[in-house]
Motif scaffolding. Sequence first.
Motif, PDB file in Angstrom:
ATOM      1  N   LEU A  73       0.844  -1.185   0.000  1.00 34.13           N
ATOM      2  CA  LEU A  73       0.000   0.000   0.000  1.00 34.13           C
ATOM      3  C   LEU A  73       0.880   1.235   0.000  1.00 34.13           C
ATOM      4  O   LEU A  73       1.924   1.258   0.648  1.00 34.13           O
ATOM      5  CB  LEU A  73      -0.913   0.035   1.235  1.00 34.13           C
ATOM      6  CG  LEU A  73      -1.926  -1.086   1.378  1.00 34.13           C
ATOM      7  CD1 LEU A  73      -2.674  -0.952   2.700  1.00 34.13           C
ATOM      8  CD2 LEU A  73      -2.918  -1.058   0.221  1.00 34.13           C
ATOM      9  N   GLY A  74       0.459   2.249  -0.736  1.00 37.69           N
ATOM     10  CA  GLY A  74       1.153   3.530  -0.719  1.00 37.69           C
ATOM     11  C   GLY A  74       0.274   4.540  -0.003  1.00 37.69           C
ATOM     12  O   GLY A  74      -0.906   4.629  -0.288  1.00 37.69           O
ATOM     13  N   TYR A  75       0.833   5.274   0.931  1.00 38.59           N
ATOM     14  CA  TYR A  75       0.075   6.260   1.703  1.00 38.59           C
ATOM     15  C   TYR A  75       0.668   7.633   1.508  1.00 38.59           C
ATOM     16  O   TYR A  75       1.861   7.776   1.244  1.00 38.59           O
ATOM     17  CB  TYR A  75       0.101   5.916   3.201  1.00 38.59           C
ATOM     18  CG  TYR A  75      -0.645   4.674   3.534  1.00 38.59           C
ATOM     19  CD1 TYR A  75      -1.993   4.722   3.844  1.00 38.59           C
ATOM     20  CD2 TYR A  75      -0.012   3.443   3.539  1.00 38.59           C
ATOM     21  CE1 TYR A  75      -2.694   3.577   4.151  1.00 38.59           C
ATOM     22  CE2 TYR A  75      -0.708   2.285   3.844  1.00 38.59           C
ATOM     23  CZ  TYR A  75      -2.039   2.359   4.151  1.00 38.59           C
ATOM     24  OH  TYR A  75      -2.724   1.221   4.454  1.00 38.59           O
ATOM     25  N   GLN A  76      -0.170   8.629   1.682  1.00 38.57           N
ATOM     26  CA  GLN A  76       0.282  10.011   1.579  1.00 38.57           C
ATOM     27  C   GLN A  76      -0.386  10.828   2.671  1.00 38.57           C
ATOM     28  O   GLN A  76      -1.598  10.755   2.847  1.00 38.57           O
ATOM     29  CB  GLN A  76      -0.093  10.572   0.212  1.00 38.57           C
ATOM     30  CG  GLN A  76       0.335  11.983  -0.009  1.00 38.57           C
ATOM     31  CD  GLN A  76      -0.066  12.483  -1.383  1.00 38.57           C
ATOM     32  OE1 GLN A  76      -1.129  12.152  -1.884  1.00 38.57           O
ATOM     33  NE2 GLN A  76       0.800  13.253  -1.988  1.00 38.57           N
ATOM     34  N   ARG A  77       0.410  11.565   3.431  1.00 35.95           N
ATOM     35  CA  ARG A  77      -0.115  12.490   4.431  1.00 35.95           C
ATOM     36  C   ARG A  77       0.402  13.878   4.065  1.00 35.95           C
ATOM     37  O   ARG A  77       1.597  14.071   3.890  1.00 35.95           O
ATOM     38  CB  ARG A  77       0.350  12.135   5.831  1.00 35.95           C
ATOM     39  CG  ARG A  77      -0.178  13.113   6.890  1.00 35.95           C
ATOM     40  CD  ARG A  77       0.412  12.835   8.255  1.00 35.95           C
ATOM     41  NE  ARG A  77       0.209  11.448   8.621  1.00 35.95           N
ATOM     42  CZ  ARG A  77      -0.621  11.024   9.562  1.00 35.95           C
ATOM     43  NH1 ARG A  77      -1.314  11.893  10.249  1.00 35.95           N
ATOM     44  NH2 ARG A  77      -0.749   9.749   9.830  1.00 35.95           N
ATOM     45  N   ILE A  78      -0.510  14.820   3.968  1.00 36.33           N
ATOM     46  CA  ILE A  78      -0.142  16.190   3.630  1.00 36.33           C
ATOM     47  C   ILE A  78      -0.518  17.083   4.800  1.00 36.33           C
ATOM     48  O   ILE A  78      -1.645  17.047   5.279  1.00 36.33           O
ATOM     49  CB  ILE A  78      -0.858  16.651   2.350  1.00 36.33           C
ATOM     50  CG1 ILE A  78      -0.454  15.750   1.182  1.00 36.33           C
ATOM     51  CG2 ILE A  78      -0.545  18.108   2.051  1.00 36.33           C
ATOM     52  CD1 ILE A  78      -1.224  15.996  -0.082  1.00 36.33           C
ATOM     53  N   THR A  79       0.442  17.873   5.266  1.00 37.12           N
ATOM     54  CA  THR A  79       0.228  18.780   6.390  1.00 37.12           C
ATOM     55  C   THR A  79       0.560  20.195   5.943  1.00 37.12           C
ATOM     56  O   THR A  79       1.578  20.412   5.295  1.00 37.12           O
ATOM     57  CB  THR A  79       1.136  18.395   7.568  1.00 37.12           C
ATOM     58  OG1 THR A  79       0.903  17.039   7.910  1.00 37.12           O
ATOM     59  CG2 THR A  79       0.869  19.266   8.776  1.00 37.12           C
ATOM     60  N   PHE A  80      -0.318  21.128   6.302  1.00 37.96           N
ATOM     61  CA  PHE A  80      -0.090  22.533   5.980  1.00 37.96           C
ATOM     62  C   PHE A  80       0.254  23.287   7.254  1.00 37.96           C
ATOM     63  O   PHE A  80      -0.451  23.169   8.250  1.00 37.96           O
ATOM     64  CB  PHE A  80      -1.335  23.157   5.342  1.00 37.96           C
ATOM     65  CG  PHE A  80      -1.672  22.557   4.015  1.00 37.96           C
ATOM     66  CD1 PHE A  80      -1.069  23.034   2.861  1.00 37.96           C
ATOM     67  CD2 PHE A  80      -2.583  21.527   3.912  1.00 37.96           C
ATOM     68  CE1 PHE A  80      -1.375  22.481   1.632  1.00 37.96           C
ATOM     69  CE2 PHE A  80      -2.894  20.972   2.694  1.00 37.96           C
ATOM     70  CZ  PHE A  80      -2.290  21.452   1.548  1.00 37.96           C
ATOM     71  N   THR A  81       1.324  24.056   7.206  1.00 40.30           N
ATOM     72  CA  THR A  81       1.727  24.890   8.326  1.00 40.30           C
ATOM     73  C   THR A  81       1.784  26.331   7.838  1.00 40.30           C
ATOM     74  O   THR A  81       2.592  26.664   6.965  1.00 40.30           O
ATOM     75  CB  THR A  81       3.111  24.469   8.853  1.00 40.30           C
ATOM     76  OG1 THR A  81       3.060  23.083   9.201  1.00 40.30           O
ATOM     77  CG2 THR A  81       3.508  25.293  10.059  1.00 40.30           C
ATOM     78  N   PRO A  82       0.930  27.207   8.368  1.00 44.48           N
ATOM     79  CA  PRO A  82       0.914  28.594   7.894  1.00 44.48           C
ATOM     80  C   PRO A  82       2.140  29.369   8.376  1.00 44.48           C
ATOM     81  O   PRO A  82       2.603  29.185   9.494  1.00 44.48           O
ATOM     82  CB  PRO A  82      -0.364  29.155   8.507  1.00 44.48           C
ATOM     83  CG  PRO A  82      -0.623  28.305   9.699  1.00 44.48           C
ATOM     84  CD  PRO A  82      -0.080  26.943   9.388  1.00 44.48           C
ATOM     85  N   LEU A  83       2.648  30.211   7.518  1.00 43.22           N
ATOM     86  CA  LEU A  83       3.739  31.119   7.857  1.00 43.22           C
ATOM     87  C   LEU A  83       3.212  32.538   7.697  1.00 43.22           C
ATOM     88  O   LEU A  83       2.966  32.991   6.586  1.00 43.22           O
ATOM     89  CB  LEU A  83       4.936  30.906   6.927  1.00 43.22           C
ATOM     90  CG  LEU A  83       5.542  29.506   6.928  1.00 43.22           C
ATOM     91  CD1 LEU A  83       6.616  29.393   5.863  1.00 43.22           C
ATOM     92  CD2 LEU A  83       6.096  29.156   8.295  1.00 43.22           C
ATOM     93  N   ASN A  84       2.983  33.229   8.814  1.00 43.00           N
ATOM     94  CA  ASN A  84       2.458  34.592   8.789  1.00 43.00           C
ATOM     95  C   ASN A  84       1.140  34.676   8.026  1.00 43.00           C
ATOM     96  O   ASN A  84       0.937  35.546   7.182  1.00 43.00           O
ATOM     97  CB  ASN A  84       3.479  35.567   8.174  1.00 43.00           C
ATOM     98  CG  ASN A  84       4.769  35.568   8.947  1.00 43.00           C
ATOM     99  OD1 ASN A  84       4.760  35.539  10.168  1.00 43.00           O
ATOM    100  ND2 ASN A  84       5.872  35.586   8.241  1.00 43.00           N
TER     101      ASN A  84
END
Length: 72
Positions: free
Chosen positions: A6-17
């Motif tokens: 299985l291939g998994y993908q986790r995407i996380t967004f971190t705001p900068l200003n």
Amino acid sequence: MKTNELGYQRITFTPLNFSAPVVVTLGLDFSVPHEMYKRNYWNCPKRSGQGDQWAILGTTKNTKQHLSPAQG
């Protein structure tokens, strides 16, 4: 191939200003043609989704090997 992979993908967004809502549309796709040969080498016999969990099964047209990336 006897072992399922299985291939998994986790995407996380971190705001900068930045402080505002963000809308992101993602997709899983095996329909993109090979860049050099301009041909698609995949079939997609199964797709499913429930809530924020989605999955797609890709099978190579020639060798019938499977690839199942899962997103959630």
